[in-house]
Design a protein around this motif. Structure first.
Motif, PDB file in Angstrom:
ATOM      1  N   TRP A  58       0.844  -1.202   0.000  1.00 49.23           N
ATOM      2  CA  TRP A  58       0.000   0.000   0.000  1.00 49.23           C
ATOM      3  C   TRP A  58       0.878   1.250   0.000  1.00 49.23           C
ATOM      4  O   TRP A  58       0.648   2.194  -0.750  1.00 49.23           O
ATOM      5  CB  TRP A  58      -0.911  -0.019   1.223  1.00 49.23           C
ATOM      6  N   TRP A  59       1.925   1.280   0.843  1.00 47.08           N
ATOM      7  CA  TRP A  59       2.825   2.436   0.922  1.00 47.08           C
ATOM      8  C   TRP A  59       3.561   2.624  -0.402  1.00 47.08           C
ATOM      9  O   TRP A  59       3.718   3.749  -0.881  1.00 47.08           O
ATOM     10  CB  TRP A  59       3.818   2.227   2.066  1.00 47.08           C
ATOM     11  N   LEU A  60       4.022   1.531  -0.996  1.00 45.25           N
ATOM     12  CA  LEU A  60       4.755   1.618  -2.251  1.00 45.25           C
ATOM     13  C   LEU A  60       3.861   2.118  -3.377  1.00 45.25           C
ATOM     14  O   LEU A  60       4.285   2.914  -4.213  1.00 45.25           O
ATOM     15  CB  LEU A  60       5.336   0.249  -2.602  1.00 45.25           C
ATOM     16  N   LYS A  61       2.594   1.697  -3.390  1.00 47.33           N
ATOM     17  CA  LYS A  61       1.664   2.158  -4.427  1.00 47.33           C
ATOM     18  C   LYS A  61       1.431   3.663  -4.321  1.00 47.33           C
ATOM     19  O   LYS A  61       1.285   4.357  -5.324  1.00 47.33           O
ATOM     20  CB  LYS A  61       0.327   1.427  -4.289  1.00 47.33           C
ATOM     21  N   ARG A  62       1.418   4.196  -3.103  1.00 44.59           N
ATOM     22  CA  ARG A  62       1.203   5.628  -2.910  1.00 44.59           C
ATOM     23  C   ARG A  62       2.449   6.456  -3.205  1.00 44.59           C
ATOM     24  O   ARG A  62       2.340   7.622  -3.575  1.00 44.59           O
ATOM     25  CB  ARG A  62       0.780   5.906  -1.459  1.00 44.59           C
ATOM     26  N   ASN A  63       3.647   5.905  -3.029  1.00 40.52           N
ATOM     27  CA  ASN A  63       4.869   6.704  -3.120  1.00 40.52           C
ATOM     28  C   ASN A  63       5.738   6.427  -4.339  1.00 40.52           C
ATOM     29  O   ASN A  63       6.733   7.122  -4.541  1.00 40.52           O
ATOM     30  CB  ASN A  63       5.708   6.503  -1.862  1.00 40.52           C
ATOM     31  N   LEU A  64       5.420   5.448  -5.153  1.00 34.03           N
ATOM     32  CA  LEU A  64       6.219   5.161  -6.329  1.00 34.03           C
ATOM     33  C   LEU A  64       5.727   6.032  -7.493  1.00 34.03           C
ATOM     34  O   LEU A  64       4.547   6.046  -7.812  1.00 34.03           O
ATOM     35  CB  LEU A  64       6.112   3.683  -6.694  1.00 34.03           C
ATOM     36  N   VAL A  65       6.650   6.784  -8.091  1.00 29.28           N
ATOM     37  CA  VAL A  65       6.309   7.730  -9.159  1.00 29.28           C
ATOM     38  C   VAL A  65       7.016   7.289 -10.435  1.00 29.28           C
ATOM     39  O   VAL A  65       8.210   7.006 -10.430  1.00 29.28           O
ATOM     40  CB  VAL A  65       6.764   9.159  -8.772  1.00 29.28           C
ATOM     41  N   GLU A  66       6.280   7.251 -11.537  1.00 28.64           N
ATOM     42  CA  GLU A  66       6.861   6.962 -12.847  1.00 28.64           C
ATOM     43  C   GLU A  66       6.614   8.180 -13.727  1.00 28.64           C
ATOM     44  O   GLU A  66       5.483   8.574 -13.949  1.00 28.64           O
ATOM     45  CB  GLU A  66       6.225   5.722 -13.463  1.00 28.64           C
ATOM     46  N   ASP A  67       7.703   8.793 -14.193  1.00 26.61           N
ATOM     47  CA  ASP A  67       7.601  10.018 -14.978  1.00 26.61           C
ATOM     48  C   ASP A  67       8.805  10.100 -15.907  1.00 26.61           C
ATOM     49  O   ASP A  67       9.711   9.268 -15.841  1.00 26.61           O
ATOM     50  CB  ASP A  67       7.549  11.222 -14.030  1.00 26.61           C
ATOM     51  N   LYS A  68       8.829  11.133 -16.735  1.00 27.10           N
ATOM     52  CA  LYS A  68       9.950  11.352 -17.659  1.00 27.10           C
ATOM     53  C   LYS A  68      10.859  12.443 -17.111  1.00 27.10           C
ATOM     54  O   LYS A  68      10.402  13.386 -16.473  1.00 27.10           O
ATOM     55  CB  LYS A  68       9.430  11.764 -19.032  1.00 27.10           C
ATOM     56  N   CYS A  69      12.137  12.305 -17.401  1.00 28.71           N
ATOM     57  CA  CYS A  69      13.115  13.323 -17.014  1.00 28.71           C
ATOM     58  C   CYS A  69      12.807  14.596 -17.790  1.00 28.71           C
ATOM     59  O   CYS A  69      12.620  14.560 -19.010  1.00 28.71           O
ATOM     60  CB  CYS A  69      14.521  12.825 -17.330  1.00 28.71           C
ATOM     61  N   PRO A  70      12.754  15.767 -17.115  1.00 25.20           N
ATOM     62  CA  PRO A  70      12.454  17.006 -17.835  1.00 25.20           C
ATOM     63  C   PRO A  70      13.576  17.451 -18.772  1.00 25.20           C
ATOM     64  O   PRO A  70      13.369  18.289 -19.640  1.00 25.20           O
ATOM     65  CB  PRO A  70      12.235  18.021 -16.716  1.00 25.20           C
ATOM     66  N   VAL A  71      14.760  16.876 -18.635  1.00 26.51           N
ATOM     67  CA  VAL A  71      15.885  17.281 -19.477  1.00 26.51           C
ATOM     68  C   VAL A  71      15.995  16.398 -20.722  1.00 26.51           C
ATOM     69  O   VAL A  71      16.000  16.882 -21.842  1.00 26.51           O
ATOM     70  CB  VAL A  71      17.201  17.261 -18.665  1.00 26.51           C
ATOM     71  N   CYS A  72      16.065  15.079 -20.511  1.00 26.29           N
ATOM     72  CA  CYS A  72      16.312  14.186 -21.649  1.00 26.29           C
ATOM     73  C   CYS A  72      15.095  13.372 -22.066  1.00 26.29           C
ATOM     74  O   CYS A  72      15.110  12.742 -23.116  1.00 26.29           O
ATOM     75  CB  CYS A  72      17.476  13.246 -21.333  1.00 26.29           C
ATOM     76  N   GLY A  73      14.043  13.342 -21.256  1.00 22.45           N
ATOM     77  CA  GLY A  73      12.837  12.608 -21.605  1.00 22.45           C
ATOM     78  C   GLY A  73      12.884  11.127 -21.291  1.00 22.45           C
ATOM     79  O   GLY A  73      11.992  10.383 -21.677  1.00 22.45           O
ATOM     80  N   TYR A  74      13.913  10.664 -20.575  1.00 21.73           N
ATOM     81  CA  TYR A  74      14.037   9.259 -20.207  1.00 21.73           C
ATOM     82  C   TYR A  74      13.001   8.918 -19.130  1.00 21.73           C
ATOM     83  O   TYR A  74      12.898   9.612 -18.126  1.00 21.73           O
ATOM     84  CB  TYR A  74      15.462   8.983 -19.702  1.00 21.73           C
ATOM     85  N   GLU A  75      12.225   7.858 -19.332  1.00 19.33           N
ATOM     86  CA  GLU A  75      11.182   7.488 -18.380  1.00 19.33           C
ATOM     87  C   GLU A  75      11.734   6.478 -17.381  1.00 19.33           C
ATOM     88  O   GLU A  75      12.287   5.449 -17.759  1.00 19.33           O
ATOM     89  CB  GLU A  75       9.983   6.888 -19.109  1.00 19.33           C
ATOM     90  N   PHE A  76      11.572   6.773 -16.086  1.00 20.25           N
ATOM     91  CA  PHE A  76      12.014   5.875 -15.026  1.00 20.25           C
ATOM     92  C   PHE A  76      11.176   6.119 -13.775  1.00 20.25           C
ATOM     93  O   PHE A  76      10.306   6.974 -13.760  1.00 20.25           O
ATOM     94  CB  PHE A  76      13.512   6.031 -14.742  1.00 20.25           C
ATOM     95  N   THR A  77      11.423   5.342 -12.742  1.00 18.88           N
ATOM     96  CA  THR A  77      10.625   5.431 -11.514  1.00 18.88           C
ATOM     97  C   THR A  77      11.489   5.896 -10.356  1.00 18.88           C
ATOM     98  O   THR A  77      12.703   5.703 -10.344  1.00 18.88           O
ATOM     99  CB  THR A  77      10.014   4.073 -11.147  1.00 18.88           C
ATOM    100  N   GLY A  78      10.838   6.497  -9.382  1.00 16.03           N
ATOM    101  CA  GLY A  78      11.500   6.947  -8.165  1.00 16.03           C
ATOM    102  C   GLY A  78      10.476   7.070  -7.054  1.00 16.03           C
ATOM    103  O   GLY A  78       9.269   6.960  -7.273  1.00 16.03           O
ATOM    104  N   LEU A  79      10.956   7.328  -5.839  1.00 15.34           N
ATOM    105  CA  LEU A  79      10.072   7.485  -4.694  1.00 15.34           C
ATOM    106  C   LEU A  79       9.730   8.951  -4.490  1.00 15.34           C
ATOM    107  O   LEU A  79      10.602   9.825  -4.602  1.00 15.34           O
ATOM    108  CB  LEU A  79      10.730   6.926  -3.428  1.00 15.34           C
TER     109      LEU A  79
END
Length: 123
Positions: A58-79
């Motif tokens: 439940w905590w991981l579902k709320r805090n895991l973010v998947e987005d693109k880097c604003p500089v290069c556009g590379y998509e990855f995940t972070g907390l």
């Protein structure tokens, strides 16, 4: 068939029987609280890891973010609410409100380079 050679083999019966007899003996001599506390400990050892697993999901579902880097556009995940570097371009990023934002010092001016073709002047 004689009685001396007769064997009754049920695996695990001796262990279960000895545990049952120990609980019965402890409760018979007035130490039932000890038997109950051991039983409660065993139940906690089984249920708490399962509860912790679902709470972590439940905590991981709320805090895991998947987005693109604003500089290069590379998509990855972070907390969420953490700072990290883009794995592609190494840009320091801050993760807030579900999006990656650049971490830039105050007074930094972003510019985009434009290529200008140069003409050589011959004299």
């Amino acid at each position: 068939m004689s009685i001396k050679n007769f064997q009754f083999n049920v695996p695990g019966l001796g262990c279960a029987l000895s545990v049952f007899l120990s609980f019965w003996l402890l409760s018979a001599i007035g130490l039932g609280w000890l038997a109950k506390s051991v039983l409660i400990l065993m139940v906690c050892l089984v249920t708490l890891p399962a509860i912790a697993f679902f709470v972590f999901r439940w905590w991981l579902k709320r805090n895991l973010v998947e987005d693109k880097c604003p500089v290069c556009g590379y998509e990855f995940t972070g907390l969420n609410q953490t700072q990290m570097r883009c794995p592609s371009c190494s840009e320091p990023l801050l993760i807030e409100q579900g999006h990656f934002q650049r971490v830039t010092p105050p007074g930094t001016i972003d510019v985009q380079a434009v290529e200008v073709s140069a003409k050589q002047i011959e004299e």
